[in-house]
Write an enzyme that holds these catalytic residues in place. Structure first.
Site, PDB file in Angstrom:
ATOM      1  N   ASP A 176      -7.262   3.751  -4.984  1.00 46.15           N
ATOM      2  CA  ASP A 176      -5.357   2.865  -5.215  1.00 46.15           C
ATOM      3  C   ASP A 176      -5.095   3.684  -3.843  1.00 46.15           C
ATOM      4  O   ASP A 176      -4.644   2.350  -3.922  1.00 46.15           O
ATOM      5  CB  ASP A 176      -5.266   3.101  -6.348  1.00 46.15           C
ATOM      6  CG  ASP A 176      -5.149   2.226  -7.419  1.00 46.15           C
ATOM      7  OD1 ASP A 176      -6.284   1.385  -7.800  1.00 46.15           O
ATOM      8  OD2 ASP A 176      -6.172   2.515  -8.787  1.00 46.15           O
TER       9      ASP A 176
ATOM     10  N   HIS B  70      -8.609  -1.691  -3.517  1.00 45.56           N
ATOM     11  CA  HIS B  70      -8.325  -2.978  -3.634  1.00 45.56           C
ATOM     12  C   HIS B  70      -7.719  -3.369  -2.019  1.00 45.56           C
ATOM     13  O   HIS B  70      -7.505  -2.737  -1.196  1.00 45.56           O
ATOM     14  CB  HIS B  70      -6.642  -3.170  -4.295  1.00 45.56           C
ATOM     15  CG  HIS B  70      -6.672  -2.546  -5.446  1.00 45.56           C
ATOM     16  ND1 HIS B  70      -7.637  -3.478  -6.787  1.00 45.56           N
ATOM     17  CD2 HIS B  70      -6.813  -2.184  -6.452  1.00 45.56           C
ATOM     18  CE1 HIS B  70      -7.564  -3.436  -7.773  1.00 45.56           C
ATOM     19  NE2 HIS B  70      -6.804  -2.037  -8.153  1.00 45.56           N
TER      20      HIS B  70
ATOM     21  N   HIS C   3      -3.013   7.904  -8.543  1.00 46.33           N
ATOM     22  CA  HIS C   3      -1.400   8.019  -8.895  1.00 46.33           C
ATOM     23  C   HIS C   3      -1.995   8.070 -10.909  1.00 46.33           C
ATOM     24  O   HIS C   3      -1.203   8.009 -11.224  1.00 46.33           O
ATOM     25  CB  HIS C   3      -0.911   6.130  -8.966  1.00 46.33           C
ATOM     26  CG  HIS C   3      -2.299   5.372 -10.014  1.00 46.33           C
ATOM     27  ND1 HIS C   3      -1.643   4.656 -10.697  1.00 46.33           N
ATOM     28  CD2 HIS C   3      -3.402   4.574 -10.017  1.00 46.33           C
ATOM     29  CE1 HIS C   3      -1.987   3.720 -11.610  1.00 46.33           C
ATOM     30  NE2 HIS C   3      -3.395   3.794 -10.233  1.00 46.33           N
TER      31      HIS C   3
ATOM     32  N   ASP D  42     -10.137  -0.675 -13.715  1.00 42.72           N
ATOM     33  CA  ASP D  42     -10.489  -2.078 -12.488  1.00 42.72           C
ATOM     34  C   ASP D  42     -11.297  -1.529 -12.001  1.00 42.72           C
ATOM     35  O   ASP D  42     -11.607  -2.068 -10.744  1.00 42.72           O
ATOM     36  CB  ASP D  42      -9.419  -2.073 -11.834  1.00 42.72           C
ATOM     37  CG  ASP D  42      -8.159  -1.190 -11.856  1.00 42.72           C
ATOM     38  OD1 ASP D  42      -8.195   0.179 -12.499  1.00 42.72           O
ATOM     39  OD2 ASP D  42      -7.359  -1.304 -10.370  1.00 42.72           O
TER      40      ASP D  42
ATOM     41  N   HIS E 190      -1.012  -4.615 -14.338  1.00 43.11           N
ATOM     42  CA  HIS E 190      -0.236  -3.950 -15.113  1.00 43.11           C
ATOM     43  C   HIS E 190       0.083  -4.094 -16.643  1.00 43.11           C
ATOM     44  O   HIS E 190       1.539  -3.915 -16.502  1.00 43.11           O
ATOM     45  CB  HIS E 190       0.265  -2.460 -14.202  1.00 43.11           C
ATOM     46  CG  HIS E 190      -1.028  -2.116 -13.413  1.00 43.11           C
ATOM     47  ND1 HIS E 190      -0.543  -1.057 -12.272  1.00 43.11           N
ATOM     48  CD2 HIS E 190      -2.029  -1.064 -14.284  1.00 43.11           C
ATOM     49  CE1 HIS E 190      -1.715   0.005 -11.676  1.00 43.11           C
ATOM     50  NE2 HIS E 190      -1.833  -0.134 -12.905  1.00 43.11           N
TER      51      HIS E 190
ATOM     52  N   HIS F  40     -11.883   7.656  -9.779  1.00 45.91           N
ATOM     53  CA  HIS F  40     -10.371   6.843 -10.419  1.00 45.91           C
ATOM     54  C   HIS F  40     -10.940   6.880 -12.000  1.00 45.91           C
ATOM     55  O   HIS F  40     -12.160   5.849 -11.948  1.00 45.91           O
ATOM     56  CB  HIS F  40      -9.488   6.046  -9.766  1.00 45.91           C
ATOM     57  CG  HIS F  40      -8.191   5.762 -10.238  1.00 45.91           C
ATOM     58  ND1 HIS F  40      -7.698   6.422 -11.226  1.00 45.91           N
ATOM     59  CD2 HIS F  40      -7.398   4.451 -10.141  1.00 45.91           C
ATOM     60  CE1 HIS F  40      -6.284   6.047 -12.029  1.00 45.91           C
ATOM     61  NE2 HIS F  40      -6.663   4.754 -11.061  1.00 45.91           N
TER      62      HIS F  40
ATOM     63  N   GLU G 202      -9.186   4.274 -13.924  1.00 45.17           N
ATOM     64  CA  GLU G 202      -8.416   3.150 -14.294  1.00 45.17           C
ATOM     65  C   GLU G 202      -9.317   2.061 -14.492  1.00 45.17           C
ATOM     66  O   GLU G 202     -10.586   1.618 -13.753  1.00 45.17           O
ATOM     67  CB  GLU G 202      -7.746   3.015 -13.907  1.00 45.17           C
ATOM     68  CG  GLU G 202      -6.610   1.380 -14.637  1.00 45.17           C
ATOM     69  CD  GLU G 202      -4.931   1.458 -13.909  1.00 45.17           C
ATOM     70  OE1 GLU G 202      -4.789   2.195 -12.976  1.00 45.17           O
ATOM     71  OE2 GLU G 202      -4.465   0.853 -14.256  1.00 45.17           O
TER      72      GLU G 202
ATOM     73  N   TYR H 278       3.280  -2.679  -3.316  1.00 44.75           N
ATOM     74  CA  TYR H 278       1.673  -1.920  -3.722  1.00 44.75           C
ATOM     75  C   TYR H 278       2.460  -0.747  -4.237  1.00 44.75           C
ATOM     76  O   TYR H 278       2.641   0.062  -5.022  1.00 44.75           O
ATOM     77  CB  TYR H 278       0.850  -2.193  -3.161  1.00 44.75           C
ATOM     78  CG  TYR H 278      -0.528  -1.717  -3.592  1.00 44.75           C
ATOM     79  CD1 TYR H 278      -1.078  -2.244  -4.662  1.00 44.75           C
ATOM     80  CD2 TYR H 278      -1.076   0.096  -4.010  1.00 44.75           C
ATOM     81  CE1 TYR H 278      -2.477  -1.674  -4.954  1.00 44.75           C
ATOM     82  CE2 TYR H 278      -1.928   0.512  -4.254  1.00 44.75           C
ATOM     83  CZ  TYR H 278      -3.378  -0.084  -4.832  1.00 44.75           C
ATOM     84  OH  TYR H 278      -4.601   0.697  -5.946  1.00 44.75           O
TER      85      TYR H 278
HETATM   86 FE1  FEO Z   1      -5.200   2.733 -11.302  1.00 46.98          FE
HETATM   87 FE2  FEO Z   1      -6.529  -0.209  -9.111  1.00 46.98          FE
HETATM   88  O1  FEO Z   1      -6.068   1.065 -10.547  1.00 46.98           O
END
Ligand code: FEO
Length: 397
Positions: free
Chosen positions: A165, A226, A146, A84, A24, A80, A82, A193
């Site tokens: 996430d 993750h 998130h 990643d 991030h 999600h 994002e 996290y």
């Molecule tokens: Fe919100 Fe692991 O990306």
């Protein structure tokens, strides 16, 4: 590149990023690396749950190919947007051109605005299900956990929750499950996290966990996107999330400071002596030598904070500003704090710190403590008393 069997017909096909040290945009130090977890559900129809960060696409595809021909993938569940978790989608679609992407309205909008692809997308409502044959995928919207697009996928047959996430950790390891790794390291990374990514969203975390409890979902395994899969005790991480979200913390005080010529440092060291005299755990951090995300993680689990700075130009040393700014974004609950620092003539740092702490919604106890120039013996004693008094206030609550 071997896949890892999670259950019969459910495989981890993600990737381990051993080298990443910042996430991030340098707001999160990931000194233990991370993983991008993608899961393949093989049934009469095959679904891929999330993908990986683009540089790891080949690794993921190699794992998928060990199980099935990727052209068999009929659904790509995009929990999600994002990058990643989504930036490998376009390459998967080249191998699975008939695959349909499943997600929320916000996900569709986000993916279109990230990748500009003309993709077959099916929007799913909260609670909607898709059958793969023997298994059904149930979609649970989780807006702002998130991102606005965030969604969980649940497989009732296995009690398998795939929350993207949520419940993750940035932890690169050759192991995939919670019972295979050091639990202290795992919980440390899970707490960090939560602190860095989810802390400001705590009200929503509580609400979502309550929603899940009301739905009566029987969760046996939590497989986040993750880190490690929670299979031995998934309730442990849910309970930890509830505790962090409600502001549960230890009798522990963080002292965070920076110093120009050593006077504020002398104060900080005397203050921790005072705190220690009450038997309270304390941790001293000097900025900018400690990464802010590590301090934030420590603060999640502490009740008290003392921030110190020498005065420069009637304000704080600029090295403290990013930390105090981060606190304003996190809006921590049930914490107490105050300020200390040395000055030469006009002062101002302590007032500046107090204002910033108040803006972060933290209860600022008074008085703060200032010392002109270098602390003499009697002022060092005052610093010790200051630390002791603050510890007593924290204990009294
Ligand atoms: Fe919100 Fe692991 O990306």
């Amino acid at each position: 590149m071997q896949p890892v069997k999670v259950l019969d017909g459910v495989y981890w096909v993600g990737a381990v990023d051993w080298d990443i040290r910042n996430f991030h945009g340098f707001t999160y130090s990931t000194r233990r690396g991370t993983t991008y977890n993608s899961y393949l559900i093989v049934d009469k129809k095959t679904a891929l749950i999330d993908s990986v960060y683009r540089p790891f696409t080949e690794e993921m595809i190699e794992r998928i190919k060990k199980i099935i021909d990727p052209s068999r993938i009929e659904y790509i569940i995009a929990n999600h947007v994002e990058k990643d978790h989504s930036s490998a989608i376009s390459e998967i679609l080249e191998l699975a051109p008939k695959a349909k992407i499943i997600g929320t309205t916000q996900c569709k909008e986000g993916l279109e605005k990230h990748y500009f692809g003309d993709w077959d997308f099916q929007i799913v409502k909260n609670g909607e299900e898709i059958s793969l044959g023997n298994r059904k995928l149930k979609f649970i919207h989780a807006p702002m956990l998130h991102w606005p697009d965030s969604m969980f996928t649940f497989i009732e047959k296995d009690g398998l929750l795939l929350p993207n996430d949520a419940f993750g950790q940035h932890l690169a390891t050759s192991k995939r499950f919670d019972d295979e790794v050091d639990s202290n390291i795992l919980m440390e990374e899970a707490a960090k996290y939560y602190a860095v990514i989810l802390w400001p969203l705590s009200k929503l975390v509580i609400k979502k966990i309550e929603d899940i409890q009301q739905l009566g979902l029987k969760i046996n395994i939590i497989a986040p996107s993750h880190g490690i899969i929670w299979r031995s005790d998934p309730i442990k991480i849910i309970k930890s999330y509830l505790g962090w979200a409600k502001g549960d913390a230890k009798d522990k005080i963080l002292v965070v400071y920076d110093t120009m010529w050593g006077s504020t440092e002398k104060m900080a060291r005397a203050i921790i002596e005072g705190i220690n005299s009450k038997g309270i755990e304390t941790v001293l951090f000097r900025l900018p030598f400690t990464d802010i995300s590590d301090i934030i993680k420590e603060f999640l689990e502490a009740k008290g904070l003392l921030v110190g700075s020498s005065t420069i130009n009637n304000g704080i040393l600029h090295t403290l500003a990013p930390f105090l700014e981060e606190l304003q974004g996190l809006k921590p609950k049930k914490k107490i704090a105050t300020a200390f620092g040395s000055y030469g003539w006009g002062g101002g740092a302590v007032k500046d710190i107090e204002e910033k702490l108040k803006k972060a919604g933290i209860t600022v106890t008074s008085p703060s403590l200032t010392v002109k120039w270098v602390p003499n013996k009697s002022e060092v004693r005052k610093c010790i008393e200051f630390g002791r008094d603050f510890a007593e206030k924290m204990i009294r609550g």
